[in-house]
Write a protein that holds these residues in place. Structure first.
Motif, PDB file in Angstrom:
ATOM      1  N   PHE A 206     -24.701 -18.012  25.402  1.00 61.89           N
ATOM      2  CA  PHE A 206     -24.696 -19.393  25.892  1.00 61.89           C
ATOM      3  C   PHE A 206     -23.727 -20.269  25.112  1.00 61.89           C
ATOM      4  CE2 PHE A 206     -26.700 -23.732  25.987  1.00 61.89           C
ATOM      5  CZ  PHE A 206     -26.443 -23.998  27.330  1.00 61.89           C
ATOM      6  N   VAL A 207     -23.622 -20.038  23.808  1.00 59.17           N
ATOM      7  CA  VAL A 207     -22.827 -20.946  22.973  1.00 59.17           C
ATOM      8  C   VAL A 207     -21.449 -20.409  22.602  1.00 59.17           C
ATOM      9  CG1 VAL A 207     -24.868 -22.045  22.020  1.00 59.17           C
ATOM     10  CG2 VAL A 207     -23.876 -20.068  20.837  1.00 59.17           C
ATOM     11  N   GLY A 208     -21.242 -19.102  22.727  1.00 59.63           N
ATOM     12  CA  GLY A 208     -19.948 -18.547  22.381  1.00 59.63           C
ATOM     13  C   GLY A 208     -19.749 -18.392  20.879  1.00 59.63           C
ATOM     14  N   ASP A 209     -18.495 -18.466  20.431  1.00 60.02           N
ATOM     15  CA  ASP A 209     -18.125 -18.282  19.034  1.00 60.02           C
ATOM     16  C   ASP A 209     -18.823 -19.316  18.159  1.00 60.02           C
ATOM     17  OD1 ASP A 209     -16.922 -17.726  16.634  1.00 60.02           O
ATOM     18  OD2 ASP A 209     -14.876 -17.806  17.395  1.00 60.02           O
ATOM     19  N   SER A 210     -19.359 -18.850  17.026  1.00 57.83           N
ATOM     20  CA  SER A 210     -20.110 -19.759  16.152  1.00 57.83           C
ATOM     21  C   SER A 210     -19.369 -20.037  14.858  1.00 57.83           C
ATOM     22  CB  SER A 210     -21.492 -19.167  15.830  1.00 57.83           C
ATOM     23  OG  SER A 210     -21.354 -17.928  15.143  1.00 57.83           O
ATOM     24  N   SER A 211     -18.082 -20.291  14.957  1.00 57.58           N
ATOM     25  CA  SER A 211     -17.313 -20.639  13.762  1.00 57.58           C
ATOM     26  C   SER A 211     -16.436 -21.843  14.071  1.00 57.58           C
ATOM     27  CB  SER A 211     -16.429 -19.465  13.321  1.00 57.58           C
ATOM     28  OG  SER A 211     -15.514 -19.121  14.342  1.00 57.58           O
ATOM     29  N   PRO A 212     -16.260 -22.752  13.098  1.00 59.41           N
ATOM     30  CA  PRO A 212     -15.421 -23.934  13.348  1.00 59.41           C
ATOM     31  C   PRO A 212     -13.962 -23.558  13.498  1.00 59.41           C
ATOM     32  CG  PRO A 212     -16.060 -23.827  11.048  1.00 59.41           C
ATOM     33  CD  PRO A 212     -16.828 -22.749  11.748  1.00 59.41           C
TER      34      PRO A 212
END
Length: 308
Positions: free
Chosen positions: A164-170
């Motif tokens: 749902f959210v995709g990549d979890s890095s800034p």
């Protein structure tokens, strides 16, 4: 969406028995006059008795969906976002940055989404999300609105689910968004918003999860945030004056939560989630008062994380 063995989704808090946390309709009397006036302004309901009946009836519907304490104590009928640090900056972004997107995470009935819209952020550039989609529908009932009169985009989903959210890095320093700005009305997940969101609000969510899940969620939000200086994440949730576990008692039942303190919350964002020195973190710790107005020992934290 990932489903656990008990039937909840991956980001769902532990199931609760509504009977262990009975609705307290008297809590309606503790709603602030400004919150009641906000609902009056949007609904046209000016009679106090009619307004109370309207809100109480929707509380009961919402409590059947999931017995959160924020439903029990009418937080769904309040606006939290004006109290966060740098709220004026949030509003200014929506007015001055072209096609700026605001994301409201854990939006519940959408009270904060509507507050930002009233204060000047175009509703068509607001995306709201919650794990319980029925809450958004109840928000339309609460505020007597529709998709036509309040054209924000709503997505039901689990912000702990990578699908749902995709990549979890800034985004890395100097990096623009990796894909063009999506058409908001076509979104089915948050993933296409990576690097495009100018402001993110998340209220009454972080304290629902473990320390590890909170850190993951913080990284998720960071990955969605635009790299432009001034882009900002704001929120509020239960906290402590000392980092660690806190147990609250409601109706004879206990709820244990992991709570950050201002120092650990600042360290999480400035140095762990974001490269140290690339963001400015502001926090405000406040103590909830008991019925007599004395300190209760239970704290809340409102905060902002702004790119510099």
């Amino acid at each position: 969406m990932t489903v656990n063995t008990d039937g909840t989704t991956a980001g769902s808090p532990t199931p609760r028995d509504p009977k262990a946390f009975p609705i307290d309709e008297r809590a309606f009397k503790r709603l602030k006059p400004e919150d009641l006036q906000f609902i009056k302004n949007l609904t046209g309901l000016t009679d106090d008795e009619a307004l109370e009946k309207h809100v109480v009836s929707l509380q009961k519907e919402a409590y059947e969906i999931y017995p959160y304490q924020c439903i029990r104590f009418y937080s769904f009928a309040t606006t939290r976002i004006p109290l966060v640090p740098n709220y004026a900056h949030v509003v200014k972004l929506g007015q001055e940055r072209e096609d700026a997107i605001l994301l409201d995470v854990g939006c519940c009935f959408g009270s904060d989404s509507r507050k930002v819209a009233v204060d000047g952020w175009p509703a068509k550039n607001i995306v709201a999300t919650d794990i319980h989609g029925d809450y958004w529908n109840l928000g339309h009932k609460l505020f007597r609105s529709s998709q036509e009169t309040f054209p924000a985009t709503f997505l039901a989903g689990d912000c702990l689910n990578p699908d749902f959210v995709g990549d979890s890095s800034p985004l890395k320093s100097g990096g623009p968004a990796e894909v063009p700005r999506p058409t908001l009305s076509t979104l089915t997940t948050l993933a296409p918003l990576r690097g495009h969101v100018s402001a993110i609000h998340i209220g009454n969510v972080f304290h629902l999860f473990t320390e590890e899940q909170q850190a993951y969620l913080a990284r998720v939000l960071a990955g969605l945030l635009s790299f432009e200086p001034g882009s900002i994440i704001v929120g509020s949730h239960s906290a402590s004056n000392v980092k660690g576990f806190r147990t609250s008692f409601y109706g004879g039942s206990a709820i244990t939560q992991f709570c950050h303190c201002p120092e650990s919350w600042t360290a999480l964002w400035d140095g762990e989630v974001f490269e140290k020195g690339t963001v400015k973190v502001d926090t405000k710790l406040y103590e909830h008062k008991d019925a007599l107005g004395a300190g209760s020992g239970f704290y809340g934290l409102s905060w902002s994380v702004m790119r510099v």
